[in-house]
Design an enzyme around this catalytic site. Sequence first.
Site, PDB file in Angstrom:
ATOM      1  N   HIS A  36       0.825  -1.209   0.000  1.00 40.20           N
ATOM      2  CA  HIS A  36       0.000   0.000   0.000  1.00 40.20           C
ATOM      3  C   HIS A  36       0.860   1.260   0.000  1.00 40.20           C
ATOM      4  O   HIS A  36       0.602   2.206  -0.741  1.00 40.20           O
ATOM      5  CB  HIS A  36      -0.929   0.014   1.213  1.00 40.20           C
ATOM      6  CG  HIS A  36      -2.232  -0.662   0.945  1.00 40.20           C
ATOM      7  ND1 HIS A  36      -2.367  -2.028   0.966  1.00 40.20           N
ATOM      8  CD2 HIS A  36      -3.448  -0.162   0.617  1.00 40.20           C
ATOM      9  CE1 HIS A  36      -3.623  -2.335   0.674  1.00 40.20           C
ATOM     10  NE2 HIS A  36      -4.296  -1.235   0.452  1.00 40.20           N
ATOM     11  N   LYS A 101     -10.327  -7.715   7.606  1.00 42.18           N
ATOM     12  CA  LYS A 101     -11.023  -8.028   8.852  1.00 42.18           C
ATOM     13  C   LYS A 101     -11.042  -6.818   9.773  1.00 42.18           C
ATOM     14  O   LYS A 101     -10.126  -6.002   9.776  1.00 42.18           O
ATOM     15  CB  LYS A 101     -10.369  -9.222   9.558  1.00 42.18           C
ATOM     16  CG  LYS A 101      -8.960  -8.962  10.052  1.00 42.18           C
ATOM     17  CD  LYS A 101      -8.547  -9.962  11.120  1.00 42.18           C
ATOM     18  CE  LYS A 101      -7.036 -10.015  11.270  1.00 42.18           C
ATOM     19  NZ  LYS A 101      -6.569 -10.046  12.638  1.00 42.18           N
TER      20      LYS A 101
END
Lengths: 174, 278
Positions: A36, A101
């Site tokens: 990222h 999650k």
Amino acid sequence: MKIINISQDKGAIRKLKAGEQILFSGIFYTARDQAHQRLVEAIQTKKKLPINLENKIIYYCGATETPPDKVIGSCGPTTSNRMDLFVEPLLKKGLLAMVGKGRRGQEVKVLIKKHKAAYFLAPSGCGAMLSKFVLAKKLICFPELGTEAIYRLEVKNFPLIVGIDSRGKSIYKL
Amino acid sequence: MRKDSKDISKKIKKLVEKASFSLRYDLKKVIGKAFREEKQKLPKQALGWILDNAKAAKKGKLALCQDTGLPVLFIEAGKNQNITYSLVNKIKKEVVKYYQKSYLRRSMTDPLLRKKPKYKGIISHIQFSPKIEGIRVTLFPKGFGSENKTQLKMFNPTADISQIENFILNCIKQAGPESCPPFFVGVGIGGTADQALLLAKKALIDRVDIANSDEYLDSLEKRILRKINKLNIGAMGLGGKSTALAVKIKKIPTHIAGLPVGVNISCHALRSATLRIK
């Protein structure tokens, strides 16, 4: 249970509601912290991205090594909110959805609504079971990151729960 | 010596495989019970996935979770036992070897330079105990989704027990759905700051299906567990009764001026295995 089996079907994904359970068939691109950071650095310095993010789904996952008789090793989701600070530039490049999650920050909910994107929860801590729904795995970029490299995963009937829907509604009360 | 060395290698192989591929027997019991008792649809589904995952991991010789953890070793020696540099080194080398041979994840990296992840970086604690025979090795691969939620608080010695309970409850609230509930909660009370946290981690190795032998701690564990399970976080954070399945507390003497409390949370995939190597 709704079954979405059309790869990256924007319309179908936008119709989903937070809390719905689906079986997803299509393509995920794995990316976690380091990938990222690199993608966002490339966007900020106006360099060419190693993948076109338009209509893609990012899965926050760093799998184990692949045993020789398998397509992939254990491959469950990692905690999503560590990636919160990188979400906006990726959505601006057309990212369709994220899979991970846990809760997201308030700002991510707003961004998801603005870009009509979505956030899905994958069964957490269930990486061995999830490996059965992956048909193929291919290295795309950043091999020097090891497990944090970007891989293209072809998945079939991968179980997900809609965490934040395209209207910004979340399954979690923050 | 060579036979000894082969023997240790075989045992460490077993240790790595057991800790990584199979859900602890005591955990299977308490997770199974939580699954049967859960009435709400989504958290029941989440608990069902956890049980399915345990089957898939065992059958496929796959890691229960892709986060195969930072391997923490506890090497314990009983009376009249010697632990040598070469023994500790051998154990660590064998753990790295079988992490690789078991296709576990390379998860360790330089904390600041963040270079390509490796297997090296095992943490080992060496301790002596009159209560054990021979030399015992415990492998505790600690996943970081839950390790990241570790907390320490240095209370005043006059603090009320309810303040400690509230601190633990707040740790659980902050851990939330991200750290893969249902949790197992390790609490260390006393010693110094570092020892309280180490004790919290060690508490997680104990069986979760048997009561604490200290009566006071046993009732405290049960009371805190009841309060945690009223938070309605639930399996995968989807609500319901199973936010935590056990609270394990250990205590050691501390200084008259202090009261350190460490909280180390484990996700539902609490992995550890212990073997006697000598």
